[in-house]
Design a protein around this motif. Structure first.
Motif: not given
Length: 109
Positions: A1-5, A9, A25-26, A28, A32
């Motif tokens: 899991m990844k969380v971005i504010k 960013a 940000c993400f 896979e 993207t």
């Protein structure tokens, strides 16, 4: 899991050119996503981009501007979400008074 504010960013956006900054940000295998910011350009560039194997979904999170696709200009403001089918030529532009900030996802189809 990844969380971005988002605010964090936005502070680390990389300059692509004088008009565009972005941050991934993400990522896979099938998608993207990230943030992209457009500044008002002095000269309008008629060039459009397309993604041959990816749909694009964008959510306007800040500012205003427009999306140009299929000969139409669609006004953009916070809260608007747009879907751009794979292969569709398109471009974004910020309004003269605002920076346009989008959260985008490129989805392989």
């Amino acid at each position: 899991m990844k969380v971005i504010k988002v605010e964090s960013a936005l502070k680390r956006l990389k300059k692509l050119n004088d008009e565009i900054r972005y941050a991934d940000c993400f990522a896979e295998k099938q998608f993207t996503s990230g943030l992209i910011a457009f500044r008002a350009a002095k000269n309008t560039n008629p060039k459009q981009i397309n993604h041959a194997d990816k749909d694009v979904v964008c959510h306007v999170i800040k500012g205003s501007g427009r999306l140009r696709i299929n000969g139409k200009r669609i006004p953009l403001q916070p809260g608007v979400i747009c879907h751009i089918p794979k292969g569709a030529p398109h471009d974004f532009a910020a309004s003269k008074k605002d920076e346009l900030v989008l959260f985008y996802s490129l989805i392989k189809t």
